[in-house]
Enzyme design. Structure first.
Site, mmCIF file in Angstrom:
data_model
loop_
_atom_site.group_PDB
_atom_site.id
_atom_site.type_symbol
_atom_site.label_atom_id
_atom_site.label_comp_id
_atom_site.label_asym_id
_atom_site.label_seq_id
_atom_site.Cartn_x
_atom_site.Cartn_y
_atom_site.Cartn_z
ATOM 1 N N GLU A 82 0.837 -1.206 0.000
ATOM 2 C CA GLU A 82 0.000 0.000 0.000
ATOM 3 C C GLU A 82 0.872 1.258 0.000
ATOM 4 O O GLU A 82 0.510 2.277 -0.566
ATOM 5 C CB GLU A 82 -0.887 0.024 1.256
ATOM 6 C CG GLU A 82 -1.936 -1.079 1.338
ATOM 7 C CD GLU A 82 -2.559 -1.177 2.729
ATOM 8 O OE1 GLU A 82 -3.675 -1.701 2.815
ATOM 9 O OE2 GLU A 82 -1.939 -0.750 3.722
ATOM 10 N N THR A 141 -6.162 0.149 2.993
ATOM 11 C CA THR A 141 -7.317 -0.480 2.366
ATOM 12 C C THR A 141 -8.352 -0.848 3.428
ATOM 13 O O THR A 141 -8.068 -0.869 4.620
ATOM 14 C CB THR A 141 -6.884 -1.752 1.615
ATOM 15 O OG1 THR A 141 -6.247 -2.626 2.546
ATOM 16 C CG2 THR A 141 -5.941 -1.422 0.471
ATOM 17 N N ASP A 199 -11.650 -2.073 8.858
ATOM 18 C CA ASP A 199 -10.224 -2.291 8.593
ATOM 19 C C ASP A 199 -9.592 -3.020 9.780
ATOM 20 O O ASP A 199 -10.311 -3.568 10.623
ATOM 21 C CB ASP A 199 -9.505 -0.952 8.302
ATOM 22 C CG ASP A 199 -9.137 -0.204 9.571
ATOM 23 O OD1 ASP A 199 -9.763 -0.459 10.635
ATOM 24 O OD2 ASP A 199 -8.208 0.619 9.523
ATOM 25 N N MET A 200 -8.248 -3.007 9.844
ATOM 26 C CA MET A 200 -7.569 -3.721 10.923
ATOM 27 C C MET A 200 -6.651 -2.818 11.739
ATOM 28 O O MET A 200 -5.871 -3.316 12.546
ATOM 29 C CB MET A 200 -6.788 -4.918 10.342
ATOM 30 C CG MET A 200 -7.694 -5.943 9.674
ATOM 31 S SD MET A 200 -6.817 -7.303 8.865
ATOM 32 C CE MET A 200 -6.172 -8.194 10.268
ATOM 33 N N ASP A 213 -12.788 -4.576 -0.988
ATOM 34 C CA ASP A 213 -13.763 -5.671 -1.014
ATOM 35 C C ASP A 213 -15.069 -5.209 -0.370
ATOM 36 O O ASP A 213 -15.069 -4.306 0.457
ATOM 37 C CB ASP A 213 -13.213 -6.899 -0.263
ATOM 38 C CG ASP A 213 -12.661 -6.536 1.099
ATOM 39 O OD1 ASP A 213 -11.482 -6.153 1.178
ATOM 40 O OD2 ASP A 213 -13.420 -6.595 2.084
HETATM 41 N N1 ADE Z 1 -8.614 -4.404 4.487
HETATM 42 C C1 ADE Z 1 -9.119 -4.588 3.273
HETATM 43 N N2 ADE Z 1 -10.285 -5.247 3.318
HETATM 44 C C2 ADE Z 1 -10.522 -5.506 4.618
HETATM 45 C C3 ADE Z 1 -11.557 -6.165 5.322
HETATM 46 N N3 ADE Z 1 -12.592 -6.700 4.681
HETATM 47 N N4 ADE Z 1 -11.463 -6.229 6.660
HETATM 48 C C4 ADE Z 1 -10.428 -5.693 7.309
HETATM 49 N N5 ADE Z 1 -9.424 -5.064 6.700
HETATM 50 C C5 ADE Z 1 -9.469 -4.965 5.361
#
Ligand code: ADE
Length: 291
Positions: A48, A128, A218-219, A243
């Site tokens: 990224e 992302t 996200d994370m 996604d």
């Molecule tokens: N990064 C990209 N897509 C993601 C998702 N579905 N969940 C968490 N982090 C992401």
């Protein structure tokens, strides 16, 4: 010529925006912008970050982080700003060599970077995300984050519930209103980002994402915003959709298929955001008691 007109348009817009806020609240507001000189951009994954680091021709700062951390920092000028990109580096602890995604490295890298650069005016978390169709998200969309929360920290003991959810309003920082202004100016979508340590989701996660009105998931964002809060540093989340969470395709397949395109989209979005922030500054609404 075009950029000059855009700049004038920006200033006009900011004036109208802040003035209308003053009228709505009945307070006397003085529109102000605060110049931005030092920006940190926190990006979890190398893929990224790489196009952006190259685009800005940033240089690796070898001794930025303690030597026993896997984190990386790249720095350089961009207009009148100094930009520092931090990435979470690769996993050596479990010897997988993959990117250190998730909340633990994100919070730690952000904390260390803010400790190293106490004059940081704003920290941008770019990366992302999964997007919710029910909130209008489409693959490749850029979202500016208005708030963060955790969707996988369930602690069913009354006093711990709000801590677990860990909600933070990132639409403004004190009197500063960067998120809305940017999204309107650059025509990006606005929404809440909820964070969890899994790429996929459970039914229980789903309930929390719905309850927190998540537009994207996200994370890292909630963990990074938490570290920013400890330093009272403004946080700006910028997320590109790889996604569709409430779609029909398996998350991991869609994520991998769209990661390159999303990184390129980020590569377009991030310089636009930086240009705006470094030229216009962040917008301040300073409400004063009426005399
Ligand atoms: N990064 C990209 N897509 C993601 C998702 N579905 N969940 C968490 N982090 C992401």
């Amino acid at each position: 010529m075009i950029s000059f007109s855009l700049q004038r348009l920006s200033i006009a817009f900011l004036f109208v925006f802040v003035t209308s806020f003053a009228l709505n609240t009945g307070a006397t507001s003085i529109p102000k912008t605060m110049p931005v000189k030092n920006v940190i951009v926190a990006i979890a994954m190398e893929a990224e970050a790489a196009p952006f680091i190259q685009h800005l021709q940033l240089k690796l700062v070898a001794d930025f982080f303690p030597s026993n951390t896997p984190f990386q920092a790249y720095q350089g000028p961009h207009g009148d700003c100094t930009v520092t990109v931090i990435t979470n580096g690769k996993d050596t602890v479990h010897e997988t060599g993959v990117d250190n995604v998730g909340t633990v490295p994100a919070a730690l890298a952000t904390f260390l970077a803010l400790q190293k650069l106490p004059d940081t005016d704003i920290l941008i978390n770019a990366g992302t995300c999964g997007g919710f169709r029910r909130k209008g998200a489409e693959i490749g969309n850029v979202f500016v984050v208005t708030g963060v929360a955790h969707h996988d920290r369930r602690i069913p003991i009354p006093d711990y519930v709000p801590y677990g959810i860990g909600k933070l309003d990132t639409s403004r920082h004190g009197d500063f209103t960067t998120a809305e202004v940017l999204a309107l100016e650059l025509e990006y979508k606005l929404g809440v980002c909820t964070t969890g340590n899994s790429l996929d989701k459970t039914e229980e996660d789903d309930k929390h994402m719905l309850a927190n009105d998540a537009a994207v998931k996200d994370m890292e964002a909630a963990a990074i915003a938490w570290s920013c809060k400890l330093f009272d540093t403004p946080f700006l989340g910028l997320k590109v959709v790889t996604d569709i969470v409430d779609g029909e395709h398996p998350t991991q397949d869609e994520f991998l298929a769209n990661l390159l395109a999303a990184s390129q989209s980020l590569q377009v979005a991030l310089p636009r955001v930086l240009d705006h922030i470094c030229h216009v500054g962040v917008v301040k609404e300073q409400a004063m008691e009426e005399l």
